[in-house]
Design a protein around this motif. Structure first.
Motif, PDB file in Angstrom:
ATOM      1  N   LEU A 119       7.365  64.067  37.635  1.00  0.00           N
ATOM      2  CA  LEU A 119       7.615  65.289  36.875  1.00  0.00           C
ATOM      3  C   LEU A 119       7.354  66.521  37.740  1.00  0.00           C
ATOM      4  CD1 LEU A 119       5.881  64.298  33.522  1.00  0.00           C
ATOM      5  CD2 LEU A 119       8.255  63.981  34.176  1.00  0.00           C
ATOM      6  N   ALA A 120       8.093  67.589  37.507  1.00  0.00           N
ATOM      7  CA  ALA A 120       7.901  68.836  38.239  1.00  0.00           C
ATOM      8  C   ALA A 120       6.533  69.438  37.927  1.00  0.00           C
ATOM      9  CB  ALA A 120       9.013  69.821  37.896  1.00  0.00           C
ATOM     10  N   ALA A 121       6.046  69.203  36.719  1.00  0.00           N
ATOM     11  CA  ALA A 121       4.719  69.650  36.303  1.00  0.00           C
ATOM     12  C   ALA A 121       4.137  68.579  35.389  1.00  0.00           C
ATOM     13  CB  ALA A 121       4.801  70.988  35.560  1.00  0.00           C
ATOM     14  N   THR A 122       2.821  68.412  35.423  1.00  0.00           N
ATOM     15  CA  THR A 122       2.196  67.413  34.565  1.00  0.00           C
ATOM     16  C   THR A 122       2.246  67.850  33.106  1.00  0.00           C
ATOM     17  OG1 THR A 122       0.009  68.381  34.886  1.00  0.00           O
ATOM     18  CG2 THR A 122       0.646  66.587  36.376  1.00  0.00           C
ATOM     19  N   VAL A 123       2.176  66.863  32.211  1.00  0.00           N
ATOM     20  CA  VAL A 123       2.187  67.108  30.778  1.00  0.00           C
ATOM     21  C   VAL A 123       0.880  66.572  30.210  1.00  0.00           C
ATOM     22  CG1 VAL A 123       3.353  66.592  28.594  1.00  0.00           C
ATOM     23  CG2 VAL A 123       4.700  66.889  30.685  1.00  0.00           C
ATOM     24  N   SER A 124       0.141  67.415  29.517  1.00  0.00           N
ATOM     25  CA  SER A 124      -1.117  66.996  28.908  1.00  0.00           C
ATOM     26  C   SER A 124      -0.876  66.540  27.481  1.00  0.00           C
ATOM     27  CB  SER A 124      -2.121  68.148  28.910  1.00  0.00           C
ATOM     28  OG  SER A 124      -2.437  68.521  30.228  1.00  0.00           O
ATOM     29  N   LEU A 125      -1.423  65.371  27.144  1.00  0.00           N
ATOM     30  CA  LEU A 125      -1.294  64.831  25.795  1.00  0.00           C
ATOM     31  C   LEU A 125      -2.672  64.680  25.179  1.00  0.00           C
ATOM     32  CD1 LEU A 125       1.237  61.906  26.437  1.00  0.00           C
ATOM     33  CD2 LEU A 125       1.747  64.216  25.672  1.00  0.00           C
ATOM     34  N   SER A 126      -2.754  64.964  23.900  1.00  0.00           N
ATOM     35  CA  SER A 126      -3.960  64.699  23.118  1.00  0.00           C
ATOM     36  C   SER A 126      -3.731  63.406  22.349  1.00  0.00           C
ATOM     37  CB  SER A 126      -4.232  65.844  22.140  1.00  0.00           C
ATOM     38  OG  SER A 126      -4.472  67.042  22.848  1.00  0.00           O
ATOM     39  N   SER A 127      -4.787  62.839  21.835  1.00  0.00           N
ATOM     40  CA  SER A 127      -4.674  61.602  21.069  1.00  0.00           C
ATOM     41  C   SER A 127      -3.663  61.774  19.931  1.00  0.00           C
ATOM     42  CB  SER A 127      -6.032  61.206  20.505  1.00  0.00           C
ATOM     43  OG  SER A 127      -5.939  59.987  19.828  1.00  0.00           O
ATOM     44  N   GLY A 128      -2.712  60.861  19.839  1.00  0.00           N
ATOM     45  CA  GLY A 128      -1.679  60.919  18.805  1.00  0.00           C
ATOM     46  C   GLY A 128      -0.394  61.587  19.257  1.00  0.00           C
ATOM     47  N   ASP A 129      -0.445  62.360  20.355  1.00  0.00           N
ATOM     48  CA  ASP A 129       0.772  62.965  20.896  1.00  0.00           C
ATOM     49  C   ASP A 129       1.636  61.887  21.530  1.00  0.00           C
ATOM     50  OD1 ASP A 129      -0.174  65.455  20.193  1.00  0.00           O
ATOM     51  OD2 ASP A 129      -0.690  66.071  22.235  1.00  0.00           O
ATOM     52  N   SER A 130       2.926  62.142  21.596  1.00  0.00           N
ATOM     53  CA  SER A 130       3.810  61.198  22.266  1.00  0.00           C
ATOM     54  C   SER A 130       4.819  61.948  23.130  1.00  0.00           C
ATOM     55  CB  SER A 130       4.524  60.304  21.253  1.00  0.00           C
ATOM     56  OG  SER A 130       5.325  61.081  20.392  1.00  0.00           O
ATOM     57  N   ILE A 131       5.344  61.222  24.098  1.00  0.00           N
ATOM     58  CA  ILE A 131       6.361  61.761  24.987  1.00  0.00           C
ATOM     59  C   ILE A 131       7.391  60.661  25.219  1.00  0.00           C
ATOM     60  CG2 ILE A 131       5.062  61.143  27.062  1.00  0.00           C
ATOM     61  CD1 ILE A 131       6.223  63.723  28.360  1.00  0.00           C
ATOM     62  N   ALA A 132       8.650  61.038  25.260  1.00  0.00           N
ATOM     63  CA  ALA A 132       9.726  60.065  25.465  1.00  0.00           C
ATOM     64  C   ALA A 132      10.394  60.335  26.811  1.00  0.00           C
ATOM     65  CB  ALA A 132      10.751  60.156  24.347  1.00  0.00           C
ATOM     66  N   PHE A 133      10.726  59.256  27.499  1.00  0.00           N
ATOM     67  CA  PHE A 133      11.438  59.337  28.768  1.00  0.00           C
ATOM     68  C   PHE A 133      12.748  58.568  28.630  1.00  0.00           C
ATOM     69  CE2 PHE A 133       6.981  59.732  29.923  1.00  0.00           C
ATOM     70  CZ  PHE A 133       7.005  60.841  30.753  1.00  0.00           C
ATOM     71  N   THR A 134      13.807  59.121  29.181  1.00  0.00           N
ATOM     72  CA  THR A 134      15.089  58.423  29.212  1.00  0.00           C
ATOM     73  C   THR A 134      15.530  58.296  30.655  1.00  0.00           C
ATOM     74  OG1 THR A 134      15.726  59.302  27.052  1.00  0.00           O
ATOM     75  CG2 THR A 134      17.497  58.463  28.453  1.00  0.00           C
ATOM     76  N   PHE A 135      15.814  57.066  31.057  1.00  0.00           N
ATOM     77  CA  PHE A 135      16.335  56.790  32.385  1.00  0.00           C
ATOM     78  C   PHE A 135      17.795  56.394  32.236  1.00  0.00           C
ATOM     79  CE2 PHE A 135      11.820  56.015  32.902  1.00  0.00           C
ATOM     80  CZ  PHE A 135      11.550  56.569  34.146  1.00  0.00           C
ATOM     81  N   THR A 136      18.659  57.034  33.000  1.00  0.00           N
ATOM     82  CA  THR A 136      20.076  56.685  33.025  1.00  0.00           C
ATOM     83  C   THR A 136      20.441  56.348  34.462  1.00  0.00           C
ATOM     84  OG1 THR A 136      20.500  58.215  31.207  1.00  0.00           O
ATOM     85  CG2 THR A 136      22.403  57.458  32.453  1.00  0.00           C
ATOM     86  N   VAL A 137      20.882  55.133  34.654  1.00  0.00           N
ATOM     87  CA  VAL A 137      21.223  54.655  36.000  1.00  0.00           C
ATOM     88  C   VAL A 137      22.708  54.294  36.012  1.00  0.00           C
ATOM     89  CG1 VAL A 137      20.753  52.906  37.758  1.00  0.00           C
ATOM     90  CG2 VAL A 137      18.889  53.719  36.277  1.00  0.00           C
ATOM     91  N   GLN A 138      23.435  54.875  36.945  1.00  0.00           N
ATOM     92  CA  GLN A 138      24.850  54.554  37.093  1.00  0.00           C
ATOM     93  C   GLN A 138      25.016  53.706  38.356  1.00  0.00           C
ATOM     94  OE1 GLN A 138      27.499  57.878  37.572  1.00  0.00           O
ATOM     95  NE2 GLN A 138      29.298  56.638  37.243  1.00  0.00           N
ATOM     96  N   VAL A 139      25.623  52.553  38.198  1.00  0.00           N
ATOM     97  CA  VAL A 139      25.832  51.629  39.300  1.00  0.00           C
ATOM     98  C   VAL A 139      27.245  51.832  39.849  1.00  0.00           C
ATOM     99  CG1 VAL A 139      25.886  49.215  39.984  1.00  0.00           C
ATOM    100  CG2 VAL A 139      24.261  49.989  38.245  1.00  0.00           C
ATOM    101  N   THR A 140      27.313  52.053  41.141  1.00  0.00           N
ATOM    102  CA  THR A 140      28.621  52.215  41.783  1.00  0.00           C
ATOM    103  C   THR A 140      28.706  51.297  42.983  1.00  0.00           C
ATOM    104  OG1 THR A 140      27.841  54.002  43.211  1.00  0.00           O
ATOM    105  CG2 THR A 140      28.798  54.645  41.097  1.00  0.00           C
ATOM    106  N   SER A 141      29.895  50.979  43.370  1.00  0.00           N
ATOM    107  CA  SER A 141      30.102  50.198  44.578  1.00  0.00           C
ATOM    108  C   SER A 141      31.373  50.691  45.247  1.00  0.00           C
ATOM    109  CB  SER A 141      30.220  48.715  44.263  1.00  0.00           C
ATOM    110  OG  SER A 141      31.377  48.462  43.508  1.00  0.00           O
ATOM    111  N   SER A 142      31.429  50.461  46.518  1.00  0.00           N
ATOM    112  CA  SER A 142      32.651  50.814  47.239  1.00  0.00           C
ATOM    113  C   SER A 142      33.073  49.632  48.090  1.00  0.00           C
ATOM    114  CB  SER A 142      32.430  52.064  48.101  1.00  0.00           C
ATOM    115  OG  SER A 142      31.394  51.809  49.028  1.00  0.00           O
ATOM    116  N   VAL A 143      34.341  49.459  48.186  1.00  0.00           N
ATOM    117  CA  VAL A 143      34.909  48.365  48.977  1.00  0.00           C
ATOM    118  C   VAL A 143      35.455  48.986  50.250  1.00  0.00           C
ATOM    119  CG1 VAL A 143      36.621  46.554  49.077  1.00  0.00           C
ATOM    120  CG2 VAL A 143      35.429  47.063  46.916  1.00  0.00           C
ATOM    121  N   VAL A 144      35.047  48.437  51.360  1.00  0.00           N
ATOM    122  CA  VAL A 144      35.488  48.985  52.653  1.00  0.00           C
ATOM    123  C   VAL A 144      36.750  48.295  53.090  1.00  0.00           C
ATOM    124  CG1 VAL A 144      34.858  49.322  55.053  1.00  0.00           C
ATOM    125  CG2 VAL A 144      33.144  49.501  53.260  1.00  0.00           C
TER     126      VAL A 144
END
Length: 67
Positions: free
Chosen positions: A42-67
């Motif tokens: 993360l660019a900056a840390t996020v402080s959480l208190s008990s009961g707080d939540s944070i969601a992360f989404t990862f999106t990965v695009q797979v590509t290939s090239s044929v030579v």
């Protein structure tokens, strides 16, 4: 995206059970003892208190090239 099934997206939520600071997140190939697939710092840390939540989404695009 332009190619069918070339994208993998995962969303995960962390709920704090006590005070904590989040500075990075990772995507693993197993829920325990897994291998790190993607790591995000993360660019900056996020402080959480008990009961707080944070969601992360990862999106990965797979590509290939044929030579």
């Amino acid at each position: 995206t332009t190619t069918t099934n070339d994208t993998y997206q995962v969303t995960g939520t962390v709920t704090a059970t006590g005070s904590r600071t989040i500075g990075e997140a990772g995507l693993f190939d197993a829920s325990t003892s897994g291998n790190l697939f993607v790591r995000g710092v993360l660019a900056a840390t996020v402080s959480l208190s008990s009961g707080d939540s944070i969601a992360f989404t990862f999106t990965v695009q797979v590509t290939s090239s044929v030579v």
